[in-house]
Write a protein that holds these residues in place. Structure first.
Motif, PDB file in Angstrom:
ATOM      1  N   UNK A  96       0.853  -1.200   0.000  1.00  0.00           N
ATOM      2  CA  UNK A  96       0.000   0.000   0.000  1.00  0.00           C
ATOM      3  C   UNK A  96       0.888   1.249   0.000  1.00  0.00           C
ATOM      4  N   UNK A  97       0.321   2.340  -0.468  1.00  0.00           N
ATOM      5  CA  UNK A  97       1.118   3.561  -0.572  1.00  0.00           C
ATOM      6  C   UNK A  97       1.411   4.139   0.810  1.00  0.00           C
ATOM      7  N   UNK A  98       2.642   4.598   1.039  1.00  0.00           N
ATOM      8  CA  UNK A  98       2.949   5.223   2.340  1.00  0.00           C
ATOM      9  C   UNK A  98       2.149   6.499   2.547  1.00  0.00           C
ATOM     10  N   UNK A  99       1.541   6.993   1.475  1.00  0.00           N
ATOM     11  CA  UNK A  99       0.793   8.249   1.585  1.00  0.00           C
ATOM     12  C   UNK A  99      -0.718   8.018   1.667  1.00  0.00           C
ATOM     13  N   UNK A 100      -1.134   6.747   1.777  1.00  0.00           N
ATOM     14  CA  UNK A 100      -2.575   6.473   1.699  1.00  0.00           C
ATOM     15  C   UNK A 100      -3.354   7.165   2.814  1.00  0.00           C
ATOM     16  N   UNK A 101      -2.710   7.412   3.963  1.00  0.00           N
ATOM     17  CA  UNK A 101      -3.423   8.068   5.055  1.00  0.00           C
ATOM     18  C   UNK A 101      -3.853   9.481   4.672  1.00  0.00           C
ATOM     19  N   UNK A 102      -3.199  10.059   3.647  1.00  0.00           N
ATOM     20  CA  UNK A 102      -3.499  11.447   3.279  1.00  0.00           C
ATOM     21  C   UNK A 102      -4.503  11.545   2.130  1.00  0.00           C
ATOM     22  N   UNK A 103      -4.876  10.383   1.542  1.00  0.00           N
ATOM     23  CA  UNK A 103      -5.828  10.436   0.428  1.00  0.00           C
ATOM     24  C   UNK A 103      -7.201  10.809   0.954  1.00  0.00           C
ATOM     25  N   UNK A 107     -10.683   4.403  -0.571  1.00  0.00           N
ATOM     26  CA  UNK A 107     -11.598   3.265  -0.468  1.00  0.00           C
ATOM     27  C   UNK A 107     -11.054   2.198   0.498  1.00  0.00           C
ATOM     28  N   UNK A 108      -9.787   2.283   0.793  1.00  0.00           N
ATOM     29  CA  UNK A 108      -9.210   1.320   1.749  1.00  0.00           C
ATOM     30  C   UNK A 108      -8.990   1.988   3.104  1.00  0.00           C
ATOM     31  N   UNK A 109      -9.326   1.284   4.178  1.00  0.00           N
ATOM     32  CA  UNK A 109      -8.996   1.868   5.484  1.00  0.00           C
ATOM     33  C   UNK A 109      -7.477   1.933   5.664  1.00  0.00           C
ATOM     34  N   UNK A 110      -7.051   2.809   6.540  1.00  0.00           N
ATOM     35  CA  UNK A 110      -5.621   2.912   6.847  1.00  0.00           C
ATOM     36  C   UNK A 110      -5.330   1.936   7.986  1.00  0.00           C
ATOM     37  N   UNK A 111      -4.260   1.164   7.822  1.00  0.00           N
ATOM     38  CA  UNK A 111      -3.904   0.191   8.872  1.00  0.00           C
ATOM     39  C   UNK A 111      -2.843   0.820   9.771  1.00  0.00           C
ATOM     40  N   UNK A 112      -3.109   0.841  11.061  1.00  0.00           N
ATOM     41  CA  UNK A 112      -2.094   1.297  12.011  1.00  0.00           C
ATOM     42  C   UNK A 112      -1.854   0.169  13.022  1.00  0.00           C
ATOM     43  N   UNK A 113      -0.787   0.284  13.767  1.00  0.00           N
ATOM     44  CA  UNK A 113      -0.395  -0.833  14.635  1.00  0.00           C
ATOM     45  C   UNK A 113      -0.285  -0.402  16.087  1.00  0.00           C
ATOM     46  N   UNK A 114      -0.548  -1.343  16.984  1.00  0.00           N
ATOM     47  CA  UNK A 114      -0.438  -1.067  18.426  1.00  0.00           C
ATOM     48  C   UNK A 114       0.009  -2.352  19.123  1.00  0.00           C
TER      49      UNK A 114
END
Ligand code: PA5
Length: 452
Positions: A96-103, A107-114
């Protein structure tokens, strides 16, 4: 047919063809132990035929659950550590694009980690973000008892239940854990979370092609069927023969073992794509936990080029001669980008106008390999056609198989991790976990007696 190519031309200055071929007999023995599941740690060999045995019903279930969650979450928090973290992150970040969080209108959720660290600031910052976003949780822990993900899940469960109410929250949580035991299993059953199983016969670092890696990948919008297809092709190639000529993982395992025996104690995995940073992290866990035992084992490290050529490049070129590099190359980028012509040419870069950035990246790779081999650092090369699911599936299985084989070549059990358990026991004892009363007393006594 596999598309991955393993090449060792840049090692022939250090090793002859004959020396490599002399490894064949040893490789034959280790290969038999592996494919016949007759070697050390054979109770954890489920990963070996996972791609070909993957159940169609399970794939459809993962896709269907991912689609449902994707409808209602802008952010998916994947909670896990070790194999329950690196595997999902390796795939989702590679594809996935490293910039997807800024789109906008993504259409795709952003995956983050914890739950992969115990940083208060990291987790508090995450809660700030989740206050403002629709989200869902995927909590992954094979044992269901690792401290870091258990603590993160406690915090996030509290947050999601307050935000949506317990009933809706339960529909936004998916657990991936053991089939019958552990605290996470109990929680999932009590609250009615959808859950998936990490098979008993697969260690955490080999679990990437189970729901552990597949569900987060499907949530991120990746094609998990292609991922499994690539892995299936590689499984067939690796299990069919031990021939160094025809089995790329056997050839890689043989040469890295030889290089280690010649005194190269560190293997650097090199990538030229920032999206592969977490694939390297996954690879480090895979090989580090599998081989680092009984005061032996190659030390796996990683560098991101060309960035690290401007930092670690100095050490690689001229530091202690104990390194070799394994370089991953992707032949075709997913996007096009051509260096533009500039009439004024004040930066003097017109000599590159009309070239793609990828061509220049390839030249950088060649430049580094030539420099490093001149500096007595053997180089191995892995070529893949594209940064896509199929190639990644091949690469993942290639490394898994080579890791098992390398472990047997060096006589170790590549499928246990007693050193990780030592830390886990200590943190449970130090935090006073119920059930660890004796360990707590011993460790506190030890700390009190120590002169620090
Ligand atoms: O390879 C392993 O088994 C470990 O490194 C685990 O992946 C890691 O400790 C996390 O364990 P769990 O998934 O049980 O929380």
């Amino acid at each position: 047919m596999i598309t991955l190519q393993f090449q060792y031309t840049h090692v022939l200055k250090f090793l002859s063809e004959e020396e490599i071929q002399l490894m064949q007999e040893e490789v034959d023995i280790s290969h038999s132990l592996l494919v016949e599941k007759a070697g050390k740690g054979n109770e954890f060999m489920g990963w070996m035929d996972l791609p070909t045995k993957m159940d169609e019903a399970l794939i459809s279930e993962i896709e269907s659950d991912a689609n449902k969650i994707r409808q209602k979450a802008e952010i998916i928090v994947v909670i896990g550590i070790g194999g329950s973290y690196f595997g999902p992150r390796a795939i989702t970040e590679a594809l996935t694009s490293p910039f997807s969080a800024f789109y906008t209108g993504n259409k795709n959720p952003v995956i983050v980690y914890a739950g992969h660290d115990l940083s208060q600031d990291y987790h508090a910052g995450l809660l700030d973000l989740l206050d403002k976003k629709d989200y869902a949780l995927v909590v992954v822990s094979k044992s269901g008892s690792s401290a870091e993900p258990a603590i993160a899940f406690r915090i996030l469960k509290n947050h999601i239940e307050k935000k949506y109410g317990p009933a809706e929250a339960a529909t936004r949580i998916i657990a991936i854990t053991d089939s019958s035991k552990g605290a996470l299993k109990i929680l999932a059953e009590k609250h009615g979370y959808k859950s998936y199983v990490v098979p008993d016969d697969i260690a955490g670092r080999y679990s990437v092609l189970t729901p552990v890696g597949l569900l987060p990948s499907a949530l991120a919008g990746c094609d998990i069927r292609q991922l499994l297809k690539g892995a299936t092709e590689m499984q067939k190639a690796c299990t069919a023969t031990s021939s160094l000529m025809d089995n790329p993982a056997a050839c890689y395992a043989a040469i890295r073992t030889l290089l280690y025996r010649m005194g190269n104690q560190i293997e650097l995995l090199v990538n030229y794509e920032p999206a592969l940073h977490y694939l390297t992290e996954w690879w480090k866990q895979l090989f580090g936990e599998s081989e680092g035992k009984e005061n032996e084992g190659l030390f796996p490290a990683g560098v991101n080029f060309t960035s690290d050529l401007h930092s670690m490049g100095q050490y690689i070129q001229e530091g202690q001669r104990m390194l070799f590099e394994t370089v991953i190359h992707f032949q075709k980028p997913n996007r096009s980008l051509i260096i533009p012509h500039d009439e004024a040419n004040l930066d003097g870069m017109n000599y590159l106008a009309g070239k793609t950035l990828h061509e220049i990246n390839d030249m950088a790779a060649l430049a580094a390999t030539l420099a490093h081999t001149d500096g007595e650092v053997p180089n191995l090369d892995i070529f893949l056609p594209a940064m896509d699911e199929h190639s990644l599936g091949e690469l993942i299985y290639f490394f898994e198989f080579a890791c098992g084989l390398s472990g047997y070549l060096s006589g170790t059990n590549p499928f246990n991790q007693p050193g990780v358990e030592a830390y886990k026991n200590n943190i449970s004892a130090l935090l006073g976990k119920p059930g660890y009363e004796n360990e707590t007393e011993t460790i506190r006594k030890r700390i009190n007696e120590a002169t620090i």
